[in-house]
Enzyme design. Structure first.
Site, PDB file in Angstrom:
ATOM      1  N   GLU A  33       0.840  -1.189   0.000  1.00  0.00           N
ATOM      2  CA  GLU A  33       0.000   0.000   0.000  1.00  0.00           C
ATOM      3  C   GLU A  33       0.880   1.246   0.000  1.00  0.00           C
ATOM      4  O   GLU A  33       2.016   1.224   0.494  1.00  0.00           O
ATOM      5  CB  GLU A  33      -0.919   0.022   1.229  1.00  0.00           C
ATOM      6  CG  GLU A  33      -1.804   1.249   1.286  1.00  0.00           C
ATOM      7  CD  GLU A  33      -2.943   1.142   2.298  1.00  0.00           C
ATOM      8  OE1 GLU A  33      -3.677   2.130   2.469  1.00  0.00           O
ATOM      9  OE2 GLU A  33      -3.099   0.063   2.894  1.00  0.00           O
ATOM     10  N   GLU A 178     -12.632  -2.128   2.841  1.00  0.00           N
ATOM     11  CA  GLU A 178     -13.169  -1.767   4.169  1.00  0.00           C
ATOM     12  C   GLU A 178     -14.213  -0.646   4.112  1.00  0.00           C
ATOM     13  O   GLU A 178     -14.279   0.205   5.011  1.00  0.00           O
ATOM     14  CB  GLU A 178     -12.021  -1.377   5.114  1.00  0.00           C
ATOM     15  CG  GLU A 178     -11.054  -2.520   5.369  1.00  0.00           C
ATOM     16  CD  GLU A 178      -9.906  -2.145   6.303  1.00  0.00           C
ATOM     17  OE1 GLU A 178      -9.878  -0.993   6.789  1.00  0.00           O
ATOM     18  OE2 GLU A 178      -9.032  -2.986   6.545  1.00  0.00           O
ATOM     19  N   GLU A 292      -5.919  -8.853   3.797  1.00  0.00           N
ATOM     20  CA  GLU A 292      -5.068  -8.066   4.694  1.00  0.00           C
ATOM     21  C   GLU A 292      -5.046  -8.788   6.022  1.00  0.00           C
ATOM     22  O   GLU A 292      -6.101  -8.997   6.627  1.00  0.00           O
ATOM     23  CB  GLU A 292      -5.607  -6.642   4.914  1.00  0.00           C
ATOM     24  CG  GLU A 292      -5.255  -5.627   3.872  1.00  0.00           C
ATOM     25  CD  GLU A 292      -5.612  -4.209   4.320  1.00  0.00           C
ATOM     26  OE1 GLU A 292      -5.370  -3.871   5.497  1.00  0.00           O
ATOM     27  OE2 GLU A 292      -6.131  -3.460   3.484  1.00  0.00           O
TER      28      GLU A 292
END
Length: 522
Positions: A33, A178, A292
């Site tokens: 990321e 998310e 993740e």
């Protein structure tokens, strides 16, 4: 060893009657990321003497290859929910302010660079799309840019203009990250989310119907059931996340025993997600991606003050990543392998810097304890999971079994490969292994990861304080001794000379071989 002590030893019985289960190598996946020094100052350092002409750190590429990464997820993470992919393609790129991490991203590392880096490390690219401030149309356009041949349309032609005549061929895509969370840029309510995912999946598949398509989810019935009822037939996997030592505001990592006590939690998340998939009538159709995961959550205090941004450096304190992290990693992978009928991807978060297994600094790299655990699983296990029954006493000070395990079958070598975790921080642990009721006596090849103490770690000045060692290990009537705070991977041959062993049909040892459907005559 007296009889009363032996009766309390952990026991593992490996079954050879149940069908071996082939697992996906995507369980050993990775994640990158645009946070702190994962990309810039990590894998991508133009101008560094350690980088190639594309700006990729060569030592990072070499280290990542040791992990045999199957797949890498990018660009986020929270970052993606305000990321517009057009900012990161072509020769003329402008910086943008990243609303998630509250810093400026130069956009010099974009789609082309990501795909090239994946090719360099031998991994398949997996792109997560912007479902926060983005749109279904923007997601579909990104698919076209990556996957359709030049001449197909506006975005495929744009790729050609950027000097890339051949498609990138990105198979794995995720809708959002998310988006159920209030912390996420562009968070959604459950009904709103299910409608967006449905239309996004429809449009993306209209561009490329062969995509493997995931979407952000969580193990919550109220969130996931509307999503599955509306969009389930268009999806291949649900993306769930897990961090079991939450450190975003306060950097105070839990100690060894507390970390071990949390090693059963991933099973709870998987089981809840499995149950919801079943409740939606989609068992066997939709799989789970733990795309993740890590023991430690990232440290990123609220705000964009210089002090708040500088505090993110604490993620790069190598003393945080001890044998607790390595053994939690092993336990997590064992859990995914035991659930390999439904869990088909897992991506450690992240791969580089922050909480990742590989620490990158100006002069080189440090392979943290988690690096070695990941490498052992990615390179030493067999290709199929075998069913086991196990009993283990509890670990003193933590409500978990003292020994964790997975048993796999190496089809080519015709060997059983065991991964055994001794969570006891101070004491060796006797362990009894039976194979189809038989107790082998044999010298085996073993790779052992341990350290001077449970709190041992690797750092710039001591990069090999914890490293795997290869040794011969004696197994006597099924009994072997596991070092304290250790991960042991050992191989037990199925073609041992002498009388038929390990539940083979009693004709001739060489006449029978273990196949996907059980024992079959050669």
């Amino acid at each position: 060893m007296d009889r009363s002590a032996a009766s309390q030893d952990p026991t593992i019985d490996v079954s050879l009657t149940a069908k071996p289960l082939r697992y996906s190598r995507n369980l050993f996946g990775h994640f990158i990321e645009h946070f702190h020094r994962q990309v810039y100052g990590g894998l991508f350092c133009p101008g560094s003497p350690l980088s190639d002409d594309r700006g990729f750190r060569v030592d990072v590429i070499e280290a990542m290859r040791e992990l045999r990464p199957s797949i890498v997820r990018w660009p986020g993470g929270c970052f993606v929910s305000s990321y517009h992919w057009l900012d990161g393609v072509g020769p003329s790129r402008q910086p943008h302010y990243d609303m998630a991490w509250r810093v400026t991203d130069p956009n010099t590392f974009g789609t082309r660079e990501f795909v090239q880096w994946c090719e360099a490390i031998g991994a398949e690219p997996f792109i997560c799309t912007n479902a926060g401030t983005g749109s279904a149309e923007e997601m579909a356009a990104w698919v076209e840019y990556c996957n359709l041949p030049a001449g197909s349309g506006r975005w495929a032609n744009l790729r050609l203009e950027h000097g890339e005549p051949e498609p990138h061929g990105v198979r794995y895509w995720s809708i959002g990250n998310e988006n159920y969370g209030s912390w996420e840029i562009g968070a959604k309510e459950a009904d709103e989310w299910s409608r967006l995912v449905t239309e996004s999946a429809k449009m993306m598949r209209h561009v490329d119907e062969d995509l493997v398509l995931l979407t952000a989810a969580r193990a919550d019935l109220d969130w996931m059931l509307p999503l599955l009822r509306r969009a389930g037939e268009r999806l291949d996997m649900l993306s769930i996340h897990g961090y079991w030592d939450v450190l975003n505001e306060v950097h105070s990592p839990v100690d060894y025993l507390t970390a071990m006590s949390r090693s059963l939690s991933p099973q709870d998340d998987i089981q809840r997600t499995r149950d919801i998939i079943g409740a939606a009538g989609l068992s066997g159709t939709i799989e789970i991606a733990f795309d993740e995961w890590n023991l430690r959550g990232w440290h990123h205090p609220s705000g964009n003050s210089p002090d708040a941004i500088a505090a993110r450096d604490k993620n790069d304190d190598n003393s945080c990543y001890t044998m607790a992290d390595a053994l939690f990693t092993a336990s997590f992978l064992n859990t995914c392998l035991r659930n390999a009928d439904v869990v088909s991807m897992a991506n450690i978060s992240p791969s580089i810097n922050a909480r990742g297994p590989l620490h990158v600094h100006d002069g080189g790299v440090v392979r943290r304890t988690t690096f070695h655990a990941m490498a052992m699983y990615a390179t030493l296990l067999g290709t199929h999971v075998l069913r086991t029954e196990a009993h283990s006493p509890g670990l003193a000070g933590a409500d978990v079994p003292v020994v964790d395990h997975i048993a796999t079958w190496d089809e080519d070598a015709d060997e059983i490969v065991l991964a055994l975790v001794n969570r006891d921080p101070a004491h060796p642990q006797p362990c009894l292994v039976t194979i189809a009721g038989h107790r082998p006596t044999v010298e085996v090849d073993a790779t052992v990861l341990s350290g001077p103490s449970e709190d041992a770690y690797n750092d710039v000045d001591s990069p090999d304080a914890v490293r795997p060692e290869t040794r011969r290990m004696h197994v006597e009537a099924g009994r072997l001794l596991l070092p304290p705070h250790s991960l042991t991977v050992c191989r037990i041959p199925l073609d041992a000379p002498g009388e038929p062993q390990f539940g083979r049909p009693s004709v001739s040892t060489s006449d029978w071989h273990l196949h996907r459907d059980g024992w079959q005559r050669a």
